[in-house]
Every structure is written in C-alpha cells, then in structure tokens.
Design an enzyme around this catalytic site. Sequence first.
Site, short mmCIF file in Angstrom:
data_model
loop_
_atom_site.label_atom_id
_atom_site.label_comp_id
_atom_site.label_asym_id
_atom_site.label_seq_id
_atom_site.Cartn_x
_atom_site.Cartn_y
_atom_site.Cartn_z
CG HIS A 190 0.35 7.33 5.24
ND1 HIS A 190 1.45 7.78 5.94
CD2 HIS A 190 0.53 5.99 5.09
CE1 HIS A 190 2.26 6.75 6.21
NE2 HIS A 190 1.71 5.64 5.71
CD GLN A 220 3.51 5.86 2.66
OE1 GLN A 220 2.54 5.35 2.08
NE2 GLN A 220 4.35 5.16 3.40
CB CYS A 226 4.75 2.57 7.87
SG CYS A 226 4.42 4.05 6.89
CG LEU A 227 6.72 1.00 2.02
CD1 LEU A 227 6.14 1.26 0.64
CD2 LEU A 227 7.89 0.03 1.92
CG HIS A 263 -1.16 2.02 7.13
ND1 HIS A 263 -0.37 1.51 8.14
CD2 HIS A 263 -0.33 2.75 6.33
CE1 HIS A 263 0.88 1.94 7.97
NE2 HIS A 263 0.93 2.69 6.88
CD GLU A 264 -1.21 2.91 2.52
OE1 GLU A 264 -0.60 3.99 2.64
OE2 GLU A 264 -0.67 1.80 2.73
N GLY A 292 0.86 -1.18 0.00
CA GLY A 292 0.00 0.00 0.00
C GLY A 292 0.89 1.23 0.00
CO CO Z 1 2.45 3.72 5.82
#
Ligand code: CO
Length: 181
Positions: free
Chosen positions: A153, A68, A107-108, A149-150, A63
Amino acid sequence: MKLLELDIPVEYRWLYERTDDGIVKYPDPVLRKRARPVSRMTPDLHALIEHMLTTMRRAQGIGLAAPQVGVLLRVIIIEAPEQPVRVVINPQILERSSEQVIGMEGCLSLPGLYGDVKRPEAILLRGLNKHGKPIQLQLKGIEARIAQHEIDHLDGILFTDRVIPETLHWDVPDEGEQDEL
Ligand code: CO
C-alpha cells in the site's frame, strides 16, 4: 505490472461509496501514490497512529496502511488474531524466505473482493516503533502476509496487482472467516 481495472458489481457499489468508516476506497488515486518516509516523531504522528488503530478495529481489519486513511506517510499497522498489535514506521523488508505460500487476501479499500496471493512465507522487517525506536521483527505466516500487503500500500500497490487472476471473487464482507487488510 499490469493493473486490474475493476468492474464493481452493482450490489457492492454502496460499500465503495460509503465514507462513514473513514477508509479510502478504490479507485481513489491516493491508493496509487507512493507514501513518503516519516522524518520525525510529532504529536500529529501519534494522533495519526491512534486514528489508524481506531479505524482499523472498527472495520474489523487485521492490518492498515496510512494511505488507506488518506495520509501519504510510511506507517503500517499489523494486528493478526491472537497477536500483539505492531505499529511500524518506515518499514523495510531486509530478508524474504525463499519459501512462498498462497493465501487468500481481502482489503478494506476493496471491500467484498477476495483472491489468492503468493508471497514469501516469512520476512525480516526493520522500522521504527510508535515511540520512534528502531525495531526488527521476524514475521511469519499471517503476520508476514499482512506486513507485505501493507507495505505494498505504501508503494501504491494493491493485492489485485499480485492476485492469481482466476481466484479473484466477490463475497459479502464480515461473513465467514475472511479478514481485510
Ligand atoms: Co489493503
């Protein structure tokens, strides 16, 4: 909401300093800003979506949200294992299941950090697809978790803000079963 101040262990710091993967890392302030809605479909928006897909897949993420990659627009991608890729522009959660489930997240933008987060098990999501067409998605399980989660963000919220504190831990990315969102 209490925001966690992270103390990044020295052996993980290089992951936060790297820029070659194109992913904005904690504590970049862009991750704490609210993204604005997309008002019209443009070639730039299509280029952004392609860039997000490439960046997410190269990082083996499941995702990604536009902030990000440093773009404060309300665009998310969900690509759970064995599921079709879902691009959602201006996502809105219309309904949440009363049942909540605990699952581990990474998370990236917070490489190497993992922890358990309790979220509704299923959601009804509304938005636009990559062609600008209105869509509604009934998501459950991992896809519902990724979407929530996204969307967080897009509102400047990180999973560490919602994590069950005692479950937060460091681990080497790309080993074991963990996937980042
Ligand atoms: Co994330």
